[in-house]
Design an enzyme around this catalytic site. Structure first.
Site, PDB file in Angstrom:
ATOM      1  N   LYS B  77       0.854  -1.197   0.000  1.00 57.17           N
ATOM      2  CA  LYS B  77       0.000   0.000   0.000  1.00 57.17           C
ATOM      3  C   LYS B  77       0.884   1.238   0.000  1.00 57.17           C
ATOM      4  CE  LYS B  77      -3.732   2.095   2.767  1.00 57.17           C
ATOM      5  NZ  LYS B  77      -4.504   1.974   4.022  1.00 57.17           N
ATOM      6  N   SER B 152      -9.532   1.813   3.336  1.00 54.65           N
ATOM      7  CA  SER B 152      -8.708   2.586   2.427  1.00 54.65           C
ATOM      8  C   SER B 152      -7.710   1.762   1.613  1.00 54.65           C
ATOM      9  CB  SER B 152      -7.954   3.657   3.198  1.00 54.65           C
ATOM     10  OG  SER B 152      -7.018   3.067   4.084  1.00 54.65           O
ATOM     11  N   SER B 176      -9.363  -0.469   7.557  1.00 56.27           N
ATOM     12  CA  SER B 176      -8.856  -0.297   6.192  1.00 56.27           C
ATOM     13  C   SER B 176      -8.190  -1.520   5.580  1.00 56.27           C
ATOM     14  CB  SER B 176      -7.885   0.879   6.131  1.00 56.27           C
ATOM     15  OG  SER B 176      -8.596   2.088   6.213  1.00 56.27           O
TER      16      SER B 176
END
EC number: 6.3.5.7
Lengths: 96, 481
Positions: B77, B152, B176
């Site tokens: 990420k 997210s 997330s």
């Protein structure tokens, strides 16, 4: 509670964000909703409850105080938007 | 070449020599090219990954040994630092930033010979539930492009789900990792707060943030955790507790387990009816198998998301103060003679997106004079009540079972007009972050609308072993439940 334009202006100032007339109306609506949402906390009786601040059991572990250099100056300055020799350069510090 | 089911199978082939790391990396690169429309990656490190794969292949040829993650293809990420690579937080603020160091988690992956194939899209500064708040555009759901992959860490979930990498790292401040894993039908693990060092993870809310792992195989997730967990001199909140073996023992008929679910969670009006009935069926099945599954009461379900948003926006407003356009990152152009203050304001207003600015302002509000005690202190008190209640329940029960999210994946744009509508969905995930507990979402179900959804398990602090074992048991029976 009612969110005033003055409050939004003050928050923007504290957070170093522009207060934009065009965005103010929708921002006001959003903040109004967000604050109404967090006001639900008032329904909980927290009399005498100690605030929970740290999630770890091991606070402030100590280590040897030894000098090291992980990031050479030149490498750090490579990322700077503006520099002057070995310094970060910024616009003059004065009030608008 | 098809992808392997898990690291164990891949490694068996590597040792026999009928496959090379280079072939595997090439296969993933081909798949990434075929799925470009998903917009899962922000930056791809194709040449470098192939180069590293060839070097690893040569070493295997010579030494005939494998490390724990040799040749395993990871995506990370884009809030997790990888030295000398871009690190954008999906924000205009950092769109040209390159990290000068690696996160401890990344460093440890590389030491075990993992290959990082690229950085994955997410909501800006990890703030969001849909990966729509990205400077680089939204990521699409791998099974239906009209839907969001969650957030997210939506790029991480989409990439693992679509086999664009074998495993991925994400970060979980309020769900997330678990929520996008739930939406995309894969495993998403958020370990105990402090289990994995946060060094090199861009800070959003420091008392909540935790690096998490996406995968399709529970043993792979356990191996990754074993590699990246543990103390770190760069993060004083990383726990000094030793890292144990997290490998779940494959036991199809384990001794009776003591599990619980919150009655209020299953009865919540926002929970999709079909999802509720699937979870109830699972509870019945567990009871038939001889396990104890008790309903417990939890009185704070409706205040955990408000407490979470007070505390995280407060922490975010402080953490994001560093983005001022002075030392690194975006700097707005200002007129000749403009002051430093104008430069700060313009830089931050142009550099941050809408949701990030909303959260900074809410955080500024709850921390400002006159409101601090009413919101910030109050939320910290609620946090203690929630945490103590959670510890009490998990002292008695091995795991709590609950939904990960009240619905399956939603449509792009569906929740973008009202921030609070988006926040309400977090009620099941923020619980674990408020109390610092380990939690996992496992793909057990498919809705009649065609989309997958998961079950969330939450365990006591540092009980990852039991959490993964319970997850493995349920996954091994998945289709028969």
């Amino acid at each position: 509670m009612e969110i005033s334009d003055d409050l939004i202006r003050r928050l923007c100032d504290l957070a170093r964000l522009n207060y934009d007339e065009a965005e103010a109306a929708s921002l006001k609506k959003d903040l109004q909703r967000m604050i109404a949402f967090i006001e639900k906390l008032n329904e909980v009786d927290t009399t005498g409850v100690e605030p929970l601040i740290f999630l770890t059991d091991h606070l402030h572990p100590l280590r040897e105080d030894s000098v090291s250099s992980d990031l050479p100056r030149e490498q750090a300055l490579e990322l700077a938007p503006d520099r002057n020799g070995s310094f970060f350069q910024v616009p003059p510090l004065k009030t608008a | 070449m098809s992808v392997f089911r898990n690291v164990q199978e891949y490694h068996a082939h590597l040792l026999v020599g009928d496959v090379t790391c280079e072939q595997v990396v090439s296969a993933y690169l081909d798949r990434i090219a075929l799925h470009k429309h998903l917009n899962a990656f922000i930056h791809l490190y194709a040449e470098e990954a192939l180069h590293r794969a060839r070097a690893i292949d040569a070493r295997i040829q010579r030494e005939r040994t494998l490390k724990r993650l040799t040749g395993v293809v990871f995506g990370i990420k884009d809030v997790i630092a990888y030295a000398h690579h871009p690190l954008t937080a999906a924000s205009r603020m950092l769109k040209d930033f390159r990290s000068v160091y690696s996160a401890t988690a990344v460093e440890r992956l590389l030491q075990e010979e993992a290959i990082i194939i690229g950085s994955l899209n997410c909501d800006e500064f990890a703030m969001g539930s849909s990966t729509e708040n990205s400077w680089f555009g939204p990521t699409l759901h791998p099974l239906n492009p009209d839907y969001v992959p969650g957030g997210s860490s939506g790029g991480s979930a989409a990439a693992v789900s679509a086999d664009l990498c074998m495993l991925a790292l994400g970060s979980d401040t309020g769900g997330s990792v678990r929520q996008p894993a739930d939406f995309c039908g894969i495993i998403g693990l958020k370990p105990t707060y402090g289990r994995i060092s946060r060094h090199g993870l861009i800070a959003y809310a420091s008392s909540f943030d935790q690096i998490g792992i996406f995968g399709k195989d529970i043993a792979d997730v356990a191996t990754t955790l074993e590699v990246i967990a543990g103390p770190d001199e760069f993060d004083s909140t990383a726990s000094p507790l030793p890292v144990e073996s997290y490998q779940p023992v494959n036991n199809p008929e384990p001794p009776s387990m003591k599990l619980a679910y919150m009655k209020e969670a299953l009865d919540h009006p926002s929970l999709d009816r079909e999802m509720k009935s699937n979870i109830e069926k699972l509870i019945d099945w567990l009871i038939q198998k001889g396990h104890i599954v008790d309903a417990v009461h939890f009185n704070y379900l409706d205040v955990i998301a408000p407490a979470y948003y007070v505390l995280t926006t407060a922490e975010a407003s402080a953490n994001l103060a560093r983005y001022d356009g002075v030392r690194y990152g975006y700097r707005a152009s200002t007129e000749e003679g403009a002051s430093l203050d104008i430069c700060y304001q313009k830089t931050r207003s142009e550099g941050f997106g809408k949701e990030v600015k909303r959260r900074i302002l809410l955080g500024t509000y709850v921390l400002s004079e006159g409101y601090y005690d009413a919101y910030y202190t109050k939320a910290q008190q609620v946090r203690r009540l929630v945490a103590e209640e959670a510890y009490r329940i998990l002292h008695e029960y091995t795991c709590l079972l609950m939904p990960t999210f009240p619905t399956t994946a939603f449509r792009l744009g569906e929740n973008m007009d009202d921030p609070v509508k988006m926040y309400l969905g977090d009620l099941y995930t923020v619980f674990a972050n408020l109390a610092g507990l380990p939690a996992i979402s496992i793909p057990l179900f498919r809705h009649s609308n065609g989309l997958p959804f998961g079950l969330q398990l939450v365990a006591g602090r540092f009980q990852e072993k039991k959490l993964l074992e319970t997850a493995a048991y349920l996954l091994s029976h998945g289709s028969t439940i």
